[in-house]
Design an enzyme around this catalytic site. Structure first.
Site, PDB file in Angstrom:
ATOM      1  N   GLU A 112     -10.531 -11.254  12.519  1.00 51.85           N
ATOM      2  CA  GLU A 112      -9.792 -10.937  11.303  1.00 51.85           C
ATOM      3  C   GLU A 112     -10.322  -9.645  10.706  1.00 51.85           C
ATOM      4  O   GLU A 112     -11.333  -9.095  11.164  1.00 51.85           O
ATOM      5  CB  GLU A 112      -9.868 -12.098  10.298  1.00 51.85           C
ATOM      6  N   HIS A 225      -3.586 -10.532  -1.235  1.00 46.87           N
ATOM      7  CA  HIS A 225      -3.359 -10.615   0.206  1.00 46.87           C
ATOM      8  C   HIS A 225      -2.180  -9.714   0.553  1.00 46.87           C
ATOM      9  O   HIS A 225      -1.153  -9.747  -0.125  1.00 46.87           O
ATOM     10  CB  HIS A 225      -3.060 -12.053   0.633  1.00 46.87           C
ATOM     11  N   ARG A 271      -9.010  -6.011   2.945  1.00 48.12           N
ATOM     12  CA  ARG A 271      -7.751  -6.412   2.322  1.00 48.12           C
ATOM     13  C   ARG A 271      -7.315  -5.515   1.181  1.00 48.12           C
ATOM     14  O   ARG A 271      -6.123  -5.301   0.974  1.00 48.12           O
ATOM     15  CB  ARG A 271      -7.853  -7.866   1.841  1.00 48.12           C
ATOM     16  N   HIS A 328      -4.386 -13.628  -4.322  1.00 40.33           N
ATOM     17  CA  HIS A 328      -4.917 -14.478  -3.257  1.00 40.33           C
ATOM     18  C   HIS A 328      -6.257 -15.132  -3.592  1.00 40.33           C
ATOM     19  O   HIS A 328      -6.420 -16.338  -3.433  1.00 40.33           O
ATOM     20  CB  HIS A 328      -5.051 -13.642  -1.983  1.00 40.33           C
ATOM     21  N   ARG A 363     -13.437  -9.920  -1.015  1.00 37.05           N
ATOM     22  CA  ARG A 363     -13.921 -10.948  -0.088  1.00 37.05           C
ATOM     23  C   ARG A 363     -13.586 -10.615   1.365  1.00 37.05           C
ATOM     24  O   ARG A 363     -12.459 -10.230   1.678  1.00 37.05           O
ATOM     25  CB  ARG A 363     -13.310 -12.302  -0.450  1.00 37.05           C
TER      26      ARG A 363
END
Length: 528
Positions: A112, A225, A271, A328, A363
């Site tokens: 990811e 997100h 992100r 998110h 994060r």
């Protein structure tokens, strides 16, 4: 309830991990408006990030976490998370939790955004949260009681949190006492129009802790997100970052690759970077899509996402999923130490509501579930260690409330619209100031009057949304720089300086980072 009892507010993964560690020695009560079954934990698709492969190391995971989060971390907590995670997840597997494996029986580790290694554990492809929650729920013994009452306030006596006030569906209130209170209420994405979150998550834990006098920090850092699925302006669900990890690419309607030349990691950039690219396309009136044509056996590998799209009438045969940004994850929250202790005695916080300092300004993908596993365990172990020191009340009170005069607060959808305009992917001083003025004209000050306990749950929820938004907006206004998920359009020069500083930090050794003692909490909000 009394000396051998613990109250946990919430029923998500953080709550269940904590309860399971306590239940053999403590009388545990979980409070939730709707019981077990709602919340973000069930929705988690991506998985759990953990350095469990023999080619990976916690130190590598630590570096990736710091880099993605802009080095604005509690270094001790971050190291503890990546080091304790592997053993705890192996223990889950020994207890029967099944993560996805390949045809040889080896764990299928996913990739990811902002990770340098494949280290994401999945269960059922994109159904990790649901599988983990079912696993934990099966382990819960019958002596763990789930009470369907909404906690609306914390009971604090002489600086010690010793209970909670709840409201039932009939409007009556109850007060329960215990030796320790754990806030595990999740995040606040439900105050936004577009979110991957359960819409019921509106920051209730934050506002309760704030009214009780707990220290809050880093509230301005709220992650968006970049790939929330939508159709006709309505959010359908989340398209996990795992899709891009397996080859999906972000494109506009003309097929131009969105992330090309914007970041060395391309579609797997942090992100905040990807979310701003999506937001910029929308500002230019370009539509955003995930091109999934490079993922073989898509429906088989991502059954939950496939089902969501099909039910919404999105034709996957075209190889494109329409996406937008959505609120998110909240990196800020109630400040805790590595044992989940807050600034109020006997009050703990765990999960997304807590500001442990492991996420920094942004994060790292799939670190949220890892945080719940590690710090839920930390909280429970600390409660068990300190149990003999506690003397607490045992008497519960039950009160029939007469409805008092309620404030005329804005409707939930109006609040969400204002929040989304002011606290979105990019922010400006003028918008924030206008938003704060609007919030302060809504009747917010009436929280100071104890009669609010008499309000209907619906009114309390709207007041909670306003208070959560006010806390975030105040923090966003005070941080006059762009950093991570907090992007101030009106401070571009500060953003450039911060980037230069980040490059310097990246060149330092791990040992230097651990010993330098960087300031990890350069903005706190303390109640007056």
């Amino acid at each position: 309830m009394g000396h051998d009892s613990v109250i946990i507010i919430g029923t998500g993964m953080a709550a269940l991990v904590t309860a399971l560690k306590l239940c053999n020695e403590k009388n545990v009560k979980l409070f939730s408006k709707n019981g077990i079954g709602d919340g973000n934990s069930w929705r988690a698709q991506g998985g759990i990030a953990v350095a469990i492969d023999h080619t990976d190391y916690p130190s590598n995971h630590y570096e990736d976490t710091l880099k993605a989060g802009g080095y604005h971390h509690n270094l001790e907590a971050t190291m503890l998370m990546v080091e304790k995670g592997p053993a705890l997840l192996r223990n889950w597997m020994e207890m029967g939790m099944e993560f996805d494996r390949d045809h040889r029986g080896h764990l299928s580790l996913g990739m990811e955004g902002a990770h340098n290694s494949r280290r994401i554990l999945h269960a059922g492809g994109d159904q990790t949260g649901m599988r983990c929650m079912n696993f934990l729920q099966r382990l819960l013994p019958k002596n763990v009681e789930v009470i369907k009452e909404q906690v609306i306030d914390l009971q604090v006596t002489d600086g010690v949190c010793d209970g909670v006030v709840t409201k039932k569906a009939d409007g009556n209130t109850n007060t329960y006492f215990a030796e320790a209170i754990v806030i595990a209420t999740g995040g606040c994405g439900g105050i936004f129009q577009h979110t991957s979150n359960d819409p019921n998550l509106i920051g209730s834990g934050l506002t309760m802790a704030y009214r009780a006098g707990a220290t809050l920090s880093d509230l301005e850092f709220l992650q968006f997100h970049p790939t929330v699925i939508h159709k006709n302006g309505k959010v359908i669900g989340l398209a996990s970052e795992a899709l891009r990890g397996e080859g999906a690419r972000l494109v506009d309607e003309a097929g131009n690759i969105t992330m090309e030349n914007l970041h060395p990691y391309g579609d797997l950039a942090p992100r905040d970077v990807v979310a701003r690219a999506i937001h910029e396309n929308e500002r230019l009136q370009k539509k955003n899509y995930l091109d999934i044509t490079r993922i073989p056996k898509f429906k088989e590998r991502f059954p939950h996402i496939s089902k969501m799209c099909e039910e919404a009438g999105i034709d996957l045969k075209k190889g494109r999923i329409p996406v937008t940004t959505g609120a998110h994850f909240h990196m800020g929250g109630v400040v805790t130490d590595i044992y989940g202790r807050t600034s109020i005695e006997r009050l703990y916080a765990v999960g997304e509501v807590a500001r442990t300092g492991v996420h920094g300004t942004n994060r790292l993908a799939s670190n949220s579930l890892l945080e719940t596993v590690v710090f839920g365990t930390q909280v429970a172990e600390d409660i068990l260690r300190r149990s003999s020191e506690v003397a607490c009340k045992t008497k519960e009170t039950h009160q029939t409330m007469k409805l008092g005069k309620e404030p005329d607060l804005p409707a939930k959808e109006d609040i969400r619209q204002y929040v989304s305009n002011a606290l979105g992917v990019t922010r400006t001083s003028a918008t924030l100031q206008g938003f704060l003025t609007w919030l302060e004209n809504t009747g917010l000050q009436q929280w100071k009057d104890a009669s609010w306990l008499n309000w209907k749950i619906e009114t309390i929820e709207r007041a909670t949304m306003i208070t959560t938004a006010w806390l975030i907006a105040r923090s966003a206004m005070e941080r006059t720089e762009s950093r991570g998920a907090h992007f101030r359009v009106d401070f571009p020069q500060r953003q450039k300086k911060w980037r230069n500083a980040q490059l310097i930090h990246e060149g330092e050794s791990l040992r230097a980072k651990r010993t330098k003692g960087w300031k990890t909490n350069d903005q706190q909000m303390v109640t007056s």
